[in-house]
Scaffold this active site. Structure first.
Site, PDB file in Angstrom:
ATOM      1  N   CYS A  51       0.822  -1.205   0.000  1.00  0.00           N
ATOM      2  CA  CYS A  51       0.000   0.000   0.000  1.00  0.00           C
ATOM      3  C   CYS A  51       0.859   1.259   0.000  1.00  0.00           C
ATOM      4  O   CYS A  51       0.388   2.347  -0.308  1.00  0.00           O
ATOM      5  CB  CYS A  51      -0.969  -0.001   1.167  1.00  0.00           C
ATOM      6  SG  CYS A  51      -0.195  -0.311   2.748  1.00  0.00           S
ATOM      7  N   GLY A 192     -13.239   0.913  21.470  1.00  0.00           N
ATOM      8  CA  GLY A 192     -12.461   1.728  20.540  1.00  0.00           C
ATOM      9  C   GLY A 192     -11.329   0.898  20.001  1.00  0.00           C
ATOM     10  O   GLY A 192     -10.887  -0.038  20.654  1.00  0.00           O
ATOM     11  N   MET A 194      -8.084   1.393  19.418  1.00  0.00           N
ATOM     12  CA  MET A 194      -6.807   1.307  20.131  1.00  0.00           C
ATOM     13  C   MET A 194      -6.947   0.512  21.422  1.00  0.00           C
ATOM     14  O   MET A 194      -6.094  -0.301  21.764  1.00  0.00           O
ATOM     15  CB  MET A 194      -6.298   2.707  20.444  1.00  0.00           C
ATOM     16  CG  MET A 194      -5.549   3.311  19.310  1.00  0.00           C
ATOM     17  SD  MET A 194      -4.762   4.831  19.815  1.00  0.00           S
ATOM     18  CE  MET A 194      -6.052   6.021  19.639  1.00  0.00           C
TER      19      MET A 194
END
Lengths: 422, 261
Positions: A51, A192, A194
């Protein structure tokens, strides 16, 4: 003589929109490699596409021609006018191409220096090229060297040592407090990416029970199921504090979810065992004053970012050592490459034969003392003539131009057959 | 022997590269020292604790020995940066003192005395290490709390390991100190006919013992660990130092002979 040319673009030269357009899936890569195989100007080819970068490595007799061909091919294959991407392309030849490849694989050229995925991606790309038989003597050698160099850089420098993601940095800190995470209980407040990543890291490090508290109990149950943990109600957080060791918090709450008073009250009940709060939320969930209580440690997102900045600094320092290893390896590769040239190979082959003949003549003549000087010279002449005759056809073959595609292959085999590289 | 000790300190201070060497050197030094003490023992016919020089030398020897034991048990390499300089310092002081032995005292010749001296010294060596570990704990805790990860953060082990090591040191030290006191009592009984004679050294040893007993008690009941335990370990060792030197120099008593100059 085949030469190495590399053309490519990466996160430094091309914006993500362009990289997206030019990225190749493994299927596409196969098609490209097969197409390159058809082109006489490109003798060997490997295509690396991730990428963050596209790198096309080629071995060719005619560098300029090969580069033009590859560009045209890219433009046709991706249906993009060459002018769109030409400015973002870099083209390296010879040593520079080798150095670039070594740096990329060692993760010295990555967006996050030291990240480990790139080596695996390059290995995949090389595997595909060997399957399609588009990689030959030169690129094979280059890639084997590349893997070796990348491994050396990783082992001999601390380039991959320092945590550079929030969740990983939090885990490393926890390690300094707890040593090991076995049997350490974890409380996840909110959800979340993280925070969940951090919990996964902890589970991989054999952490104990996982508790999940969420304002919406159903969401908590879902998340708890994923971690094979236990869901508790939001109101139960304070009650659960005595039995957990690591608290990871990531909620949208405007106020503190855990207050100093709550923690102060439970220190004695915890028998002073340390408790570590990781606060990933903005605004903060954990009262920073808790950090001042004994055996309680609080790190919020800014603290963790500070840790990461330090790590990046450290990695940059380590990268300098990595560059040195790369430079050494480039010189090593250059020596191998120069020896692949026809003349040095033939000379080396002759020298080897002459050396053997000389040694054998000396041995034989030592035991044949009765021979006259003329006889001795005759024997020496005979051996020279034999060497000339023996080497005649191989030399002709190596020097001939009819074996373009495979010349380096013949040279390589010759060097191996006669062990000329020692 | 002394030069080895000097080297050790030097090497340990740069321990990141030379920890291994330092460890071997301190082991070698320990063995030489053992031989040397054994020689003194054979020559004088009793345990060589006649004067301050010999006493200190024994103290250095036991600290090195206990350090090696703990190193073996906990793999806490970093402790070397505390232990090795300490041993060196003690040995250097010892070497500056006159080493002529005083006249041998017949009361010094008893198996109980040897046991008393050895156990007390081992206990004190353990406490010295506990103090060192406590110190390291405070440093590491400070780096974590202040969020300013400097030189020490990477080099020091985790808080939990430091805490358990410190605890183990104190348990070992306390056991040895208790044994030392008991053998001391028995020896006192055999020489002076009474267990306890309110000698200042005895009183201060008692205070030390009570201090560590309190520390262990608190840990077991309300879980005194971490910072407070570390501070207590340091205070405890300060008291020991006073018992060892202060009492002998400032107060009078029948232990005085060991520190005669």
């Amino acid at each position: 003589m085949l030469e190495i040319v590399l053309l490519g673009l990466n996160h430094k030269t091309a914006p993500v929109a362009l990289r997206e357009c030019l990225a190749f899936s493994p299927g596409e890569t196969s098609v490209v490699l097969r197409a390159f195989q058809e082109l006489p100007v490109i003798s060997e080819a490997v295509l690396v596409s991730t990428c963050n970068r596209v790198e096309i490595l080629m071995a060719t007799e005619d560098k300029a021609h090969a580069v033009r061909t590859a560009k045209r091919f890219l433009s046709e294959f991706k249906k993009l006018p060459a002018s769109e991407f030409e400015k973002s392309l870099y083209i390296y030849k010879g040593d520079d191409a080798v150095r670039h490849m070594f740096r990329v694989a060692s993760s010295l050229d990555s967006m996050v220096v030291g990240e480990p995925q790139i080596l695996g991606q390059i290995k995949e790309a090389y595997k595909l090229a060997t399957l399609k038989k588009t990689s030959g003597v030169i690129l094979n050698k280059l890639f084997h060297r590349t893997f070796f160099v990348a491994k050396r850089v990783r082992n001999e420098t601390g380039i991959g040592d320092h945590a550079v993601s929030i969740s990983y940095a939090a885990i490393e800190l926890g390690r300094k407090i707890f040593g090991a995470f076995e049997e350490k209980k974890v409380l996840l407040i909110g959800a979340g990416e993280m925070a969940e990543l951090a919990v996964e890291h902890l589970i991989r490090n054999k952490a104990g029970d996982i508790l999940v508290a969420n304002r919406t109990f159903e969401n908590g149950v879902k998340l708890a199921k994923r971690f094979k943990g236990e869901a508790i109600r939001f109101e139960e957080i304070a009650d659960s504090l005595p039995r957990v060791d690591i608290v990871i918090s990531s909620t949208g709450s405007p106020d503190y979810v855990v207050t100093r008073e709550q923690v102060k009250a439970i220190i004695r009940r915890r028998r002073n065992r340390p408790i570590f709060f990781i606060d990933i939320a903005v605004p903060r969930d954990i009262d920073p004053e808790i950090n001042r209580l004994t055996n309680s440690y609080v790190y919020d997102i800014d603290d963790l970012k500070g840790v990461i900045d330090e790590s990046i600094e450290n990695r940059k320092k380590e990268a300098i050592k990595g560059e040195r290893i790369v430079d050494e390896a480039v010189i090593g590769f250059r020596q191998w490459y120069d020896n692949l040239d026809v003349v040095p190979t033939i000379v080396a082959l002759r020298n080897k034969m002459d050396g053997i003949a000389k040694a054998e003549i000396k041995k034989t003549l030592n035991s044949l003392k009765h021979l006259s000087d003329d006889d001795r010279q005759a024997i020496t002449r005979m051996t020279s003539a034999m060497i000339n005759k023996i080497l005649h056809d191989p030399t002709l073959l190596l020097k001939s131009n009819g074996y373009h595609q495979n010349k380096s292959g013949y040279l390589d085999i010759t060097r191996k057959l006669f062990k000329l590289d020692e | 022997m002394l030069s080895t000790a000097g080297y050790i300190a030097y090497l340990f201070l740069q321990k990141n590269y030379l920890q291994q060497t330092g460890f071997y050197l301190i082991s070698a030094g320990f063995l030489c020292h053992t031989a040397w003490i054994g020689y003194g023992f054979v020559q004088s016919g009793h345990f060589p604790v006649d004067n301050l020089h010999q006493t200190l030398s024994i103290a250095g020897w036991t600290i090195a020995g206990v350090f090696l034991l703990f190193h073996y048990g906990f793999h806490l390499k970093i402790l070397g940066i505390f232990a090795a300089p300490l041993v060196t310092l003690i040995m250097v002081i010892a070497s500056r003192l006159p080493s002529a032995p005083h006249k041998a005292d017949s009361i010094l010749n008893s198996i109980w005395l040897v046991a008393h001296v050895i156990t007390i010294f081992m206990g004190e060596a353990s406490f010295a290490l506990a103090c060192g570990v406590g110190f390291l704990y405070l440093v590491q805790e400070h780096t974590i709390k202040s969020k300013n990860h400097g030189f020490f953060f990477k080099r020091l082990p985790s808080l939990e390991l430091l805490d358990t090591t410190g605890y183990a040191c104190i348990v070992a030290g306390f056991t040895m100190l208790t044994l030392g006191l008991v053998t001391g009592f028995i020896y006192a009984k055999s020489v002076w006919g009474r267990f306890w004679s309110w000698d200042p050294k005895e009183v201060w040893s008692g205070i030390t013992w009570l201090l560590y007993a309190a520390l262990l008690h608190q840990r077991l009941t309300v879980g005194w660990r971490g910072r407070r335990a570390a501070i207590m370990a340091i205070i405890g060792f300060a008291v020991i130092l006073f018992t060892f030197f202060g009492v002998n120099f400032l107060l009078q008593g029948h232990h005085g002979g060991f520190t005669k100059l």
